[in-house]
Design an enzyme around this catalytic site. Structure first.
Site, mmCIF file in Angstrom:
data_model
loop_
_atom_site.group_PDB
_atom_site.id
_atom_site.type_symbol
_atom_site.label_atom_id
_atom_site.label_comp_id
_atom_site.label_asym_id
_atom_site.label_seq_id
_atom_site.Cartn_x
_atom_site.Cartn_y
_atom_site.Cartn_z
ATOM 1 C CG ASP A 58 -1.871 1.111 1.342
ATOM 2 O OD1 ASP A 58 -1.646 2.138 0.661
ATOM 3 O OD2 ASP A 58 -2.851 0.998 2.105
ATOM 4 C CG HIS A 59 3.267 4.047 -3.122
ATOM 5 N ND1 HIS A 59 4.235 4.405 -2.222
ATOM 6 C CD2 HIS A 59 3.789 4.317 -4.337
ATOM 7 C CE1 HIS A 59 5.286 4.890 -2.852
ATOM 8 N NE2 HIS A 59 5.043 4.845 -4.138
ATOM 9 N NE ARG A 60 -4.023 3.953 1.313
ATOM 10 C CZ ARG A 60 -5.167 3.486 1.797
ATOM 11 N NH1 ARG A 60 -6.198 4.274 1.913
ATOM 12 N NH2 ARG A 60 -5.280 2.228 2.160
#
Ligand code: CAO
Length: 453
Positions: free
Chosen positions: A422-424
């Site tokens: 999850d790039h967040r």
């Protein structure tokens, strides 16, 4: 009863073709003072939830229906002792007394202009000065089924009536909402967080562009097969992750030549103890070490999206291919098991998954997931994160490759790793460090069989 008082009967309005509709909530009590338009009861058809509002202000004299019962159009809901001229604007049953949630309630102040300003406090009855007169809506039937809601999944979701009602008002499919309450129960806040997530999603939360509907039969013979129950449950969850979580997949390879040599040496001894020592058990052990070194991979965003919840436990989910479809049993406290115990539990859980005998508890609480397709084949793939987890490791089939070492090519058994994250929460550098660490850990075979402290 004073001269100004009268008894008003509030009935179930016209609901189109719906009959014997379930009463899921009674919102008022006998003796309670209510305003005109106050919701009295909540009804739920297979398709929608709606409130039946009072057609008069006053005191609830009698309730004629109870929670758990059923009603049809025209049935008596309540008798209201109305007070004065403000009250008796009782609409006939076919009038637009009930609007499906999300629908307009406009036009229901139509009697206000005829009321006496003396009898009724202005604040509660007078239309707002700036509000233009609203046209009366046509009699409304419950909303047609929302294409966004998977009805069977919605009805199975672990949520109470008021949360269901709230979700329907917002058009939220509870199937895709993760519950944070007791035993995974979905709360109002979970629904709100889901909506916030949808609004924050690329495209501003608007409806997704639709895939064209094609009449396949126009091009040749076809056969329609229903999706399995598991596909119907897991599909919306996968979709929710796909559209809500910005996925990136990091690829790497681990040299497992030594690991495989060691595994072959230990395999028969393990089998004598009834344990099948497959590569996956070692991969789980290696992931535990990597998760301990990189705790943000063993975490989830909270409902606000502003905080990361770091988990102090390591429960590893693993994708299991079963005759009924994909299941994800969870190996609890993997950090406290040695490789043999991990292998034993993997065997037990995947056996239960294939036999359709996993309990709900055996599929809950995962903090990281592994999807191993190594026994089947493939060189790499992009697994979908099992949200709200933040990363998933895909494992493909190991194969011998020439590796350039000390001035020459040597054959080494290489295991392909595909880490979606999850790039967040995780940036690319952290993901590359994680897979590099994981590959290094898998290369150090002996450390993976050591007893767990
Ligand atoms: N490379 C090469 N061979 C591998 C391997 C790999 N990465 N992983 C496993 N193998 C071999 C094993 O050694 C075993 O061979 P032997 O029988 O000769 O020892 C064989 O493949 C089968 O292994 P297995 O399936 O019995 O055991 P496992 O621990 O590897 O996997 C499980 C267990 C439950 C993960 C697996 O059976 C399964 O269901 N995999 C599919 C997961 C899946 O569907 N993922 C996709 C999810 S998204 O749709």
């Amino acid at each position: 009863m004073s001269a100004a008082e009268s008894l008003v009967e509030v009935r179930v309005p016209d609901m189109g073709n719906f009959k014997d509709v379930a009463v899921i909530d009674v919102l008022v009590k006998v003796g309670e003072r209510i305003e005109a338009e106050a919701p009295l009861v909540t009804l739920e058809t297979e398709k929608a939830t709606m409130d039946v509002p009072s057609t008069a202000a006053g005191v609830v004299e009698k309730l004629h229906i109870a929670k758990g019962g059923t009603v049809s159009a025209g049935d008596l809901v309540a008798t209201v002792r109305s007070s004065g001229a403000a009250a008796a604007q009782a609409a006939p049953p076919s009038a637009p007394a009930a609007a499906p949630h999300g629908g307009t309630q406009a036009g229901q102040d139509s009697g206000a202009g005829q009321r006496s300003g003396k009898d009724v406090p202005a604040a509660s009855t007078a239309p707002a000065p700036a509000a233009p007169p609203q046209p009366a809506p046509a009699a409304q039937a419950p909303s047609p089924p929302s294409p966004l809601i998977d009805e069977p999944g919605f009805s199975r979701a672990h949520a109470g009536p008021s949360v269901r009602k709230f979700a329907r008002e917002l058009g939220v499919d509870l199937t895709g909402v993760t519950g944070s309450g007791m035993k995974g129960r979905i709360t109002h806040d979970d629904v709100k967080a889901f909506v916030k997530g949808a609004l924050a999603a690329p495209g501003g939360g608007g409806a997704l562009p639709a895939v064209p509907v094609v009449d396949f039969a126009a091009f040749g013979p076809v056969e329609s097969q229903p999706l399995t129950r598991i596909q119907r449950i897991s599909g919306p969850r996968l979709h929710a992750s796909w559209v809500n979580v910005p996925h990136v997949t990091q690829f790497d390879e681990a040299d497992i030549t030594d690991l495989e040599t060691l595994r072959m040496k230990l395999k028969d001894g393990a089998l004598e103890r009834g344990i099948k020592l497959t590569p996956l058990a070692f991969i789980v052990r290696a992931c535990v070490k990597a998760l301990q070194a990189f705790p943000t991979f063993n975490a989830s965003l909270d409902a606000t999206g502003a905080n990361l919840v770091l988990k102090k436990y390591v429960h590893i989910g693993f994708a299991a291919d079963t005759p009924n479809g994909l299941m994800v049993p969870v190996l609890r406290d993997a950090d406290r098991q040695d490789v043999y115990e991990v292998a034993r539990q993997l065997g037990e859980l995947s056996g239960a998954a294939r036999a359709g005998k996993l309990t709900a508890a055996q599929m809950q609480g995962g903090s990281f997931t592994i999807s191993s397709l190594g026994g089947i084949g493939g060189t790499a793939f992009t697994p979908i994160i099992n949200a709200p987890e933040v990363a998933i490791l895909g494992v493909s089939r190991s194969s011998y490759k020439p590796l350039y070492r000390d001035g020459q090519f040597v054959p080494r058994l290489m295991l392909p790793l595909s880490l979606s994250y999850d790039h967040r929460v995780i940036d690319g550098a952290a993901a590359a460090r994680f897979t590099t660490f994981l590959a290094g850990t898998l290369a150090d075979a002996q450390a993976l069989v050591e007893a767990v402290p």
